[in-house]
Design an enzyme around this catalytic site. Structure first.
Site, PDB file in Angstrom:
ATOM      1  N   HIS A 180     -33.521 -63.230  26.244  1.00  0.00           N
ATOM      2  CA  HIS A 180     -34.911 -63.640  26.067  1.00  0.00           C
ATOM      3  C   HIS A 180     -35.501 -63.112  24.761  1.00  0.00           C
ATOM      4  CE1 HIS A 180     -39.332 -63.613  27.182  1.00  0.00           C
ATOM      5  NE2 HIS A 180     -38.978 -64.837  27.525  1.00  0.00           N
ATOM      6  N   ARG A 186     -52.884 -60.962  30.304  1.00  0.00           N
ATOM      7  CA  ARG A 186     -53.306 -62.354  30.454  1.00  0.00           C
ATOM      8  C   ARG A 186     -53.206 -62.831  31.895  1.00  0.00           C
ATOM      9  NH1 ARG A 186     -49.195 -65.865  28.408  1.00  0.00           N
ATOM     10  NH2 ARG A 186     -48.734 -66.535  30.521  1.00  0.00           N
ATOM     11  N   ARG A 198     -36.301 -71.065  23.872  1.00  0.00           N
ATOM     12  CA  ARG A 198     -36.931 -72.384  23.987  1.00  0.00           C
ATOM     13  C   ARG A 198     -37.232 -72.868  22.578  1.00  0.00           C
ATOM     14  NH1 ARG A 198     -38.613 -72.669  29.415  1.00  0.00           N
ATOM     15  NH2 ARG A 198     -39.325 -70.705  30.314  1.00  0.00           N
TER      16      ARG A 198
END
Length: 749
Positions: free
Chosen positions: A491, A620, A431
């Site tokens: 990734h 998280r 990204r």
């Protein structure tokens, strides 16, 4: 059982002092602490290592979907916390909405699709797919109702006290209404397309996440009632400023309110009976059959077109909607009653980002400006120094956003592009931002005659169109663009620069836990390593050859690489810690991830706990592991930290028998990361960096900072105050101060 956000007070009917109560999500099952299968198995006072998962209780996993909803509940708790700056609380409400949108578009939609096709299996937590779906619907209704309560009874009144008001059309003065009418006529009306529903006009397609007006009309000549739908234009501002835009007297009106006030202009000659807002969420996950790279690109472009027509998975309507209109929407959209959410207006609180961005610094987090890492710029100059020279002196461990991305990673690639001694640049892109300086640097390098390879992941969820555009742009500039390995998402976050220095080639590397995105690097907490270590350079060369060509499987020296060696490597380290602990009593496992779901790794951690190894998990989001269960996981603690920055780094630290072993990783402990993605974990070797990461774990485990703890029953408990009732400090604020102190110390040297 519920958790009360004690610092937050809102009104509820006739009880204005009632606190906001946010229920904790739990799985309906027997308490594991009372289950005899969880009791320890010991021989002569020592735990017996269990070598097989069959030795562990069947109900040892928490459900991942419910765990995710609990994560979003923690975000909602921040929005309800009066100790957090007001506009940031508005932003948390917006984040809650965005998070839940994606959850429905991907997780709920995927679950429904698997049920419909008959391939849904019982989850690892033991729940049937329909049980999971029913539980999701129940909890989601509760959380969305609570979000509305936090906004309307707490945040909205607090905003009004600060001069920030969301108004309706009736609240506007005559002059303000005239100004809004002019704005509607000039900028809104031309882009609206009212769609009638009758025998000649079938029910229109409602695009995913679009906000819509459902309008009931009567033809005065025939007396016949009609239905029409108007889409709120997504490219226009959702909240319109009324008046001069003064942020200290901000009056904002939702665009749909302005549209509703001018329906007579859209349907001249008709009588407007009623109008209501609604919003549809659709399945927007992608299913792409892969062949070679070019076919993948074309297939993905076709699938992106189809995505808009995915089946609905949620229907949000304003609570006053007429039952007849709702019945028609339910029928035409083919949704069930459990998928209908009646809510007070305004719907879609993502719009609160506009409120959160108002220029009111006293209502926001204290301004923070990332600074250059002292190893890269030991002076006070804001200009980037010689990145390659700095890396030659020592490896550099970066922690964003505390260390500036633009003067480190971005500068590294920009200098590589401009340096005449650089021969080649290889980069993965998962990204990146819309105006990416990283992509610009790669284009500049290619145009300068350097060999440039970009491994672009076309299937990066919700960034597919962006990445297709970058792929085309890079190809046109002469960059070698590949799309990784068929069947796997790429990734990992890697950059390799090959530089001629005298009579030898030196490989400079960056390996990170976060994307090459300058915008999110200011909002996400991530780690990255800059190094010229020959072993890392050799490892990255082998890996890029695998990604771009037909290189055979390789053995790596400082890397663990998924899907081949990451899971196995981590489990081996866990087993080594069990052995160390049995020998010396000094085993240690510390893991920081976004999510942990993988059953094999969870079982290995259970075995470590049974052997007495202390295990610290800093998670998280999703956690499928049950901590604190006697005989199973009493030596495991799970903690979550949320704040102004998204905790995004992944770190694995092991005691190593007195020689700590620490990895940075791009991947979480989830099946998709370990089995269906190319992920990389790099081992740190600099003692300074190992100490820094271990100190970070010490901070994460400290009770001096605000956090959430996970219990054996699967419930999260918020710890926001100490024993004396005083508010706990914020970990991320402490890290800002610590990094600034480090920079001042470096300047003095």
């Amino acid at each position: 059982m519920t958790s009360v956000v004690t610092s937050s007070q809102v009104g509820d009917g006739d009880s204005p002092e009632e606190p906001v109560v946010i229920p904790e999500v739990s799985i309906a099952s027997s308490s594991p602490t009372e289950n005899p299968r969880f009791q320890p198995r010991a021989s002569n006072g020592r735990f017996v290592k269990r070598d097989h998962a069959d030795d562990l209780p069947a109900d040892r996993y928490l459900d991942r979907e419910i765990s995710w909803l609990q994560f979003n509940e923690r975000v909602l708790q921040l929005a309800a916390d009066e100790g957090i700056p007001l506009l940031e609380r508005a932003r948390y409400l917006s984040i809650f909405t965005s998070n839940l949108d994606e959850f429905f578009m991907v997780r709920v939609a995927g679950l429904k699709r698997r049920i419909a096709t008959g391939i849904a299996l019982r989850s690892a937590s033991g729940l049937e797919p329909r049980e999971v779906l029913e539980h999701i619907a129940e909890v989601s209704h509760e959380l969305m109702d609570l979000q509305a309560k936090v906004f309307h009874q707490q945040v909205r009144p607090a905003l009004e006290k600060e001069g920030i008001t969301l108004v309706d059309w009736e609240d506007l003065s005559e002059d303000e209404q005239e100004a809004m009418t002019a704005l509607f006529t000039q900028q809104i009306f031309p882009v609206l397309t009212p769609l009638a529903v009758d025998p000649a006009h079938p029910f229109p397609y409602i695009s995913g996440l679009s906000l819509n007006l459902a309008v009931l009309l009567t033809n005065p000549k025939t007396g016949k009632e009609h239905f029409a739908r108007i889409k709120v234009p997504p490219l226009l501002p959702r909240l319109l400023s009324v008046g001069n835009g003064d942020p200290y007297a901000a009056r904002l009106i939702p665009i749909e309110k302005v549209m509703a006030a001018h329906l007579d202009k859209l349907f001249p000659g008709m009588e407007i009976d009623e109008h209501f807002t609604f919003r549809v969420t659709r399945n927007e996950d992608l299913e792409v059959e892969e062949d070679d790279a070019e076919n993948l690109l074309k297939a993905l472009e076709r699938e992106l077109t189809r995505r808009r027509f995915g089946p609905p998975v949620r229907l949000e309507v304003e609570e006053e909607m007429d039952d007849r209109v709702l019945a028609m929407l339910v029928r035409e959209l083919s949704v069930s009653q459990s998928e209908v959410y009646r809510l007070p207006t305004p719907l879609d609180l993502r719009a609160l980002d506009i409120v959160a961005d108002l220029d009111r610094s006293e209502l926001q987090f204290e301004r923070f400006l990332p600074r250059t890492h002292p190893d890269l710029a030991p002076t006070e100059s804001s200009e980037a120094g010689d990145i390659f020279g700095a890396i030659r002196k020592q490896d550099v461990l970066l922690q964003h956003p505390y260390d500036s991305f633009s003067t480190s990673v971005q500068a590294f690639l920009e200098q590589a592009a401009a340096d005449p001694h650089v021969l080649a640049i290889k980069q993965t892109l998962y990204r990146t931002s819309g105006d990416s300086p990283i992509v610009d640097a790669l284009i500049d390098a290619a145009e300068a005659g350097k060999q440039v390879l970009a491994v672009i992941e076309l299937k990066a969820r919700f960034d597919e169109e962006n990445n297709i555009s970058w792929a085309r742009k890079l190809e046109h500039a002469g960059v070698h663009v590949v799309y990784g390995i068929v069947g796997l998402k790429t990734h990992c976050k890697l950059a390799l620069v090959v530089r001629q220095e005298g009579d030898r080639l030196v490989r400079y590397c960056h390996i990170g836990t976060g994307n090459y995105n300058p915008k999110t690097a200011r909002l996400y907490e991530d780690l990255g390593l800059l190094t010229d270590d020959p072993e890392v350079g050799e490892d990255l060369t082998k890996l890029f050859n695998q990604l771009s060509g037909w290189a055979p499987r390789s053995k790596f020296k400082r890397l663990l690489v998924a899907p081949r060696s990451l899971r196995a490597g981590l489990i081996q380290h866990i087993e080594d810690e069990i052995a160390h602990h049995e020998e010396t009593g000094a085993g240690s496992i510390r893991i920081k991830v976004n999510s942990i779901v993988d059953e094999a790794i969870i079982d290995a951690l259970y075995h470590a706990s049974q052997a007495g190894v202390p295990v610290q998990l800093w998670v998280r989001g999703i956690c499928s592991l049950r901590p604190g269960v006697p005989g199973l996981s009493e030596n495991i603690t799970v903690r979550s930290v949320l704040g102004r920055f998204l905790e995004h780094s992944r770190i694995f630290a092991f005691g190593g028998g007195g020689n700590p072993i620490v990895y940075l990783s791009s991947g979480d402990m989830m099946h998709r990361n370990l089995d269906r993605r190319v992920e990389v974990a790099v081992r740190l070797t600099d003692p300074r960096h190992i100490e820094d990461t271990l100190n970070l774990f010490d901070l994460g485990a400290s009770d001096a900072y605000h956090h959430w703890d996970l219990g054996p029953d699967g419930r999260w408990t918020r710890v926001a105050q100490n024993a004396d009732g005083e508010r706990l400090a914020d970990l991320q604020a402490a890290l800002i101060a610590m990094h600034e102190k480090r920079r001042r110390k470096a300047r003095r040297r």
